[in-house]
Design an enzyme around this catalytic site. Structure first.
Site, PDB file in Angstrom:
ATOM      1  N   ARG A 147      76.158  90.490 -47.404  1.00 30.59           N
ATOM      2  CA  ARG A 147      76.175  91.586 -46.658  1.00 30.59           C
ATOM      3  C   ARG A 147      77.133  92.697 -47.149  1.00 30.59           C
ATOM      4  O   ARG A 147      77.921  92.541 -47.990  1.00 30.59           O
ATOM      5  CB  ARG A 147      76.577  91.426 -45.280  1.00 30.59           C
ATOM      6  CG  ARG A 147      75.550  90.268 -44.516  1.00 30.59           C
ATOM      7  CD  ARG A 147      76.339  89.620 -43.473  1.00 30.59           C
ATOM      8  NE  ARG A 147      76.767  90.558 -42.185  1.00 30.59           N
ATOM      9  CZ  ARG A 147      77.478  90.062 -41.252  1.00 30.59           C
ATOM     10  NH1 ARG A 147      77.891  88.945 -41.119  1.00 30.59           N
ATOM     11  NH2 ARG A 147      77.819  91.063 -40.370  1.00 30.59           N
ATOM     12  N   SER A 192      79.288  94.651 -45.240  1.00 28.52           N
ATOM     13  CA  SER A 192      80.606  94.915 -44.406  1.00 28.52           C
ATOM     14  C   SER A 192      81.831  94.573 -45.327  1.00 28.52           C
ATOM     15  O   SER A 192      81.717  94.038 -46.449  1.00 28.52           O
ATOM     16  CB  SER A 192      80.689  93.984 -43.347  1.00 28.52           C
ATOM     17  OG  SER A 192      81.077  92.462 -43.681  1.00 28.52           O
ATOM     18  N   LYS A 251      80.613  80.564 -40.083  1.00 28.50           N
ATOM     19  CA  LYS A 251      80.434  80.499 -38.562  1.00 28.50           C
ATOM     20  C   LYS A 251      79.087  81.263 -38.340  1.00 28.50           C
ATOM     21  O   LYS A 251      78.703  81.214 -37.174  1.00 28.50           O
ATOM     22  CB  LYS A 251      81.490  81.185 -37.889  1.00 28.50           C
ATOM     23  CG  LYS A 251      81.719  82.636 -37.888  1.00 28.50           C
ATOM     24  CD  LYS A 251      83.015  83.265 -37.179  1.00 28.50           C
ATOM     25  CE  LYS A 251      83.397  84.441 -37.219  1.00 28.50           C
ATOM     26  NZ  LYS A 251      82.170  85.394 -36.656  1.00 28.50           N
ATOM     27  N   THR A 270      83.925  91.925 -26.496  1.00 24.12           N
ATOM     28  CA  THR A 270      83.800  90.654 -27.324  1.00 24.12           C
ATOM     29  C   THR A 270      82.217  90.634 -27.487  1.00 24.12           C
ATOM     30  O   THR A 270      81.574  90.878 -26.420  1.00 24.12           O
ATOM     31  CB  THR A 270      84.543  89.347 -27.109  1.00 24.12           C
ATOM     32  OG1 THR A 270      83.914  88.509 -27.965  1.00 24.12           O
ATOM     33  CG2 THR A 270      83.968  88.897 -25.659  1.00 24.12           C
ATOM     34  N   SER A 285      80.976  87.844 -28.741  1.00 19.93           N
ATOM     35  CA  SER A 285      80.649  86.405 -29.142  1.00 19.93           C
ATOM     36  C   SER A 285      80.509  85.904 -27.566  1.00 19.93           C
ATOM     37  O   SER A 285      81.356  85.946 -26.515  1.00 19.93           O
ATOM     38  CB  SER A 285      82.093  85.846 -29.439  1.00 19.93           C
ATOM     39  OG  SER A 285      82.220  84.470 -29.314  1.00 19.93           O
ATOM     40  N   LEU A 286      79.485  85.007 -27.445  1.00 24.52           N
ATOM     41  CA  LEU A 286      79.318  84.355 -26.252  1.00 24.52           C
ATOM     42  C   LEU A 286      80.019  83.273 -26.085  1.00 24.52           C
ATOM     43  O   LEU A 286      80.417  83.141 -24.841  1.00 24.52           O
ATOM     44  CB  LEU A 286      77.765  83.726 -26.462  1.00 24.52           C
ATOM     45  CG  LEU A 286      77.090  83.051 -25.009  1.00 24.52           C
ATOM     46  CD1 LEU A 286      76.776  84.190 -24.277  1.00 24.52           C
ATOM     47  CD2 LEU A 286      75.919  82.344 -25.508  1.00 24.52           C
ATOM     48  N   ARG A 287      80.513  82.450 -27.029  1.00 30.63           N
ATOM     49  CA  ARG A 287      81.653  81.552 -26.789  1.00 30.63           C
ATOM     50  C   ARG A 287      82.819  82.083 -26.244  1.00 30.63           C
ATOM     51  O   ARG A 287      83.580  81.758 -25.234  1.00 30.63           O
ATOM     52  CB  ARG A 287      82.181  80.881 -28.269  1.00 30.63           C
ATOM     53  CG  ARG A 287      83.365  79.745 -28.275  1.00 30.63           C
ATOM     54  CD  ARG A 287      83.892  79.752 -29.540  1.00 30.63           C
ATOM     55  NE  ARG A 287      83.949  80.875 -30.323  1.00 30.63           N
ATOM     56  CZ  ARG A 287      85.307  81.453 -30.772  1.00 30.63           C
ATOM     57  NH1 ARG A 287      86.447  80.960 -29.635  1.00 30.63           N
ATOM     58  NH2 ARG A 287      85.552  82.444 -31.347  1.00 30.63           N
ATOM     59  N   ARG A 288      83.545  83.387 -26.776  1.00 27.06           N
ATOM     60  CA  ARG A 288      84.662  83.900 -26.444  1.00 27.06           C
ATOM     61  C   ARG A 288      84.379  84.495 -24.937  1.00 27.06           C
ATOM     62  O   ARG A 288      85.551  84.199 -24.227  1.00 27.06           O
ATOM     63  CB  ARG A 288      85.231  85.197 -27.275  1.00 27.06           C
ATOM     64  CG  ARG A 288      85.490  84.619 -28.576  1.00 27.06           C
ATOM     65  CD  ARG A 288      85.735  85.709 -29.554  1.00 27.06           C
ATOM     66  NE  ARG A 288      86.547  85.407 -30.780  1.00 27.06           N
ATOM     67  CZ  ARG A 288      86.213  85.968 -31.989  1.00 27.06           C
ATOM     68  NH1 ARG A 288      85.466  87.077 -32.161  1.00 27.06           N
ATOM     69  NH2 ARG A 288      86.746  85.284 -33.258  1.00 27.06           N
ATOM     70  N   ARG A 340      79.951  94.629 -30.191  1.00 27.63           N
ATOM     71  CA  ARG A 340      79.249  94.364 -31.762  1.00 27.63           C
ATOM     72  C   ARG A 340      79.741  95.217 -32.668  1.00 27.63           C
ATOM     73  O   ARG A 340      80.385  96.208 -32.672  1.00 27.63           O
ATOM     74  CB  ARG A 340      77.768  94.549 -31.476  1.00 27.63           C
ATOM     75  CG  ARG A 340      76.871  93.506 -30.801  1.00 27.63           C
ATOM     76  CD  ARG A 340      76.896  92.020 -31.406  1.00 27.63           C
ATOM     77  NE  ARG A 340      76.224  92.182 -32.856  1.00 27.63           N
ATOM     78  CZ  ARG A 340      75.269  92.372 -33.518  1.00 27.63           C
ATOM     79  NH1 ARG A 340      74.310  92.741 -32.535  1.00 27.63           N
ATOM     80  NH2 ARG A 340      74.958  92.628 -34.902  1.00 27.63           N
ATOM     81  N   VAL A 375      84.650  94.309 -38.373  1.00 24.77           N
ATOM     82  CA  VAL A 375      85.957  94.477 -37.838  1.00 24.77           C
ATOM     83  C   VAL A 375      86.362  95.959 -37.559  1.00 24.77           C
ATOM     84  O   VAL A 375      86.879  96.350 -36.592  1.00 24.77           O
ATOM     85  CB  VAL A 375      86.966  93.818 -39.087  1.00 24.77           C
ATOM     86  CG1 VAL A 375      88.438  94.022 -38.377  1.00 24.77           C
ATOM     87  CG2 VAL A 375      86.621  92.324 -38.934  1.00 24.77           C
ATOM     88  N   GLN A 376      86.097  96.739 -38.541  1.00 29.00           N
ATOM     89  CA  GLN A 376      86.492  98.062 -38.477  1.00 29.00           C
ATOM     90  C   GLN A 376      86.136  99.098 -37.041  1.00 29.00           C
ATOM     91  O   GLN A 376      86.599  99.612 -36.560  1.00 29.00           O
ATOM     92  CB  GLN A 376      86.078  99.076 -39.552  1.00 29.00           C
ATOM     93  CG  GLN A 376      87.070  98.608 -41.098  1.00 29.00           C
ATOM     94  CD  GLN A 376      86.730  97.360 -41.478  1.00 29.00           C
ATOM     95  OE1 GLN A 376      85.620  96.649 -41.317  1.00 29.00           O
ATOM     96  NE2 GLN A 376      87.508  96.860 -42.318  1.00 29.00           N
ATOM     97  N   THR A 377      84.706  98.621 -36.924  1.00 30.22           N
ATOM     98  CA  THR A 377      83.992  99.276 -35.695  1.00 30.22           C
ATOM     99  C   THR A 377      84.728  98.733 -34.419  1.00 30.22           C
ATOM    100  O   THR A 377      84.646  99.397 -33.528  1.00 30.22           O
ATOM    101  CB  THR A 377      82.390  98.890 -35.556  1.00 30.22           C
ATOM    102  OG1 THR A 377      81.943  99.320 -36.920  1.00 30.22           O
ATOM    103  CG2 THR A 377      81.686  99.346 -34.470  1.00 30.22           C
ATOM    104  N   CYS A 383      72.767  80.781 -31.271  1.00 32.39           N
ATOM    105  CA  CYS A 383      73.684  81.622 -30.441  1.00 32.39           C
ATOM    106  C   CYS A 383      73.537  81.435 -28.779  1.00 32.39           C
ATOM    107  O   CYS A 383      73.830  82.397 -28.101  1.00 32.39           O
ATOM    108  CB  CYS A 383      73.580  82.977 -30.924  1.00 32.39           C
ATOM    109  SG  CYS A 383      74.577  83.275 -32.576  1.00 32.39           S
TER     110      CYS A 383
END
Length: 315
Positions: free
Chosen positions: A17, A19, A91, A135, A137-140, A157, A160-162, A250
């Protein structure tokens, strides 16, 4: 066997990718391969591939199709022979690979913990009542709401920078990132505090880089064997068996982490309702060689505890 090594004229093509974090992981892979075989980095070509998961930023992964949205286009290029290997954040990887592809090389794992990111705060407990947390993340989300049901969790979504930009714009008072990503990007300036795994168990395989290849590519297999980190592979065998047995998509908040001590592996795991109203957790300890079976057994135990109605939201 004579190994055909890549050259600047006939480079190994590394798919990734685009990113900044994905590129950093591809650069690390290139550097490790170049060092292992004492060949120039010019013998490797980084090929950036656009994936659906990076193009859609306003919806959760569950809504748009799950983890495969970060890998599908890359794997298609690998199967077509347009790249020679693919570098992934583990992950993000589905638990089952497409036919013809193998995922059996892992680089040394970085810090698997989550990071609490806020400009003036250092922990979740310092957030005001009804604070807004960002966040994707569904987990978080589930873990946060289980611990602090008063919080308002908004979609965050992006790379990291976004996400840091959204935080700076005041969209939320804090967010969570992976410590591994911050470390690999050298972002010491980010106001991040590691969250201990006793407070927030990380995603399965968080902090690990995986390298995917075509089955039957003998030269590539031999090169990747030279940079494979065995302890990381042992830990991920247990974690991904746990994930696969529970639900590798997910759509379910799942956390898991395996650690090693000598010849012993310890596996922790949990599954949550998306609204955080219930969490079921457990652990296993045993010989490293039984890690895969331990993952299956732990997942089966949690499924039995959950009962038939725990997953009603997926209907």
């Amino acid at each position: 066997m004579q190994l055909n090594l890549p050259t600047p004229e006939n480079p190994m093509r590394i798919g990734t990718r685009g990113s900044p974090l994905a590129m950093a992981q591809a650069y690390e892979t290139r550097a490790r391969l170049a060092a292992a075989f004492e060949i120039p980095q010019a013998a490797f070509e980084i090929v950036v591939i656009k994936v659906t998961g990076d193009l859609i930023q306003d919806r959760s992964l569950k809504e748009i199709g799950g983890k495969g949205l970060f890998t599908r286009e890359i794997e298609e290029e690998l199967l077509a022979g347009k790249i020679d290997i693919a570098v992934h954040s583990m992950k993000d990887m589905p638990t089952i690979q497409p036919g013809g592809l193998l995922l059996d090389t892992f680089l040394p794992r970085e810090d698997p913990r989550d990071a609490f990111v806020a400009s003036t705060l250092s922990s979740l407990d310092q957030l005001d009542h009804n604070a807004v947390v960002g966040t994707s993340s569904l987990r978080r989300r589930a873990q946060l709401l289980h611990r602090r049901p008063d919080l308002t969790v908004v979609e965050f979504r992006g790379n990291v920078q976004t996400r840091l930009r959204k935080l700076a714009d005041g969209v939320a008072e804090c967010t969570f990132l992976a410590m591994a990503g911050l470390n690999r990007l050298g972002m010491e300036n980010v106001p991040a505090t590691p969250v201990e795994v006793t407070d927030m168990l990380p995603a399965v395989a968080q902090g690990a880089i995986g390298i995917e290849r075509r089955a039957g590519d003998i030269d590539t297999e031999a090169m990747l064997t030279a940079i494979h980190d065995i302890p990381t592979g042992q830990r991920l065998t247990a974690e991904r068996a746990f994930l696969l047995t529970l639900d590798g998509s997910c759509e379910t908040p799942i956390a898991g982490l395996a650690t090693l001590s000598g010849d012993t592996l310890h596996l922790q795991g949990e599954v949550l309702r998306p609204d955080g109203s219930e969490v079921i957790s457990g652990h296993r300890t045993g010989p490293i060689v039984e890690g895969g079976q331990m993952g299956i057994d732990l997942a089966s135990e949690l499924l039995a505890q959950a009962g038939p109605h725990f997953f009603d939201w997926r209907a």
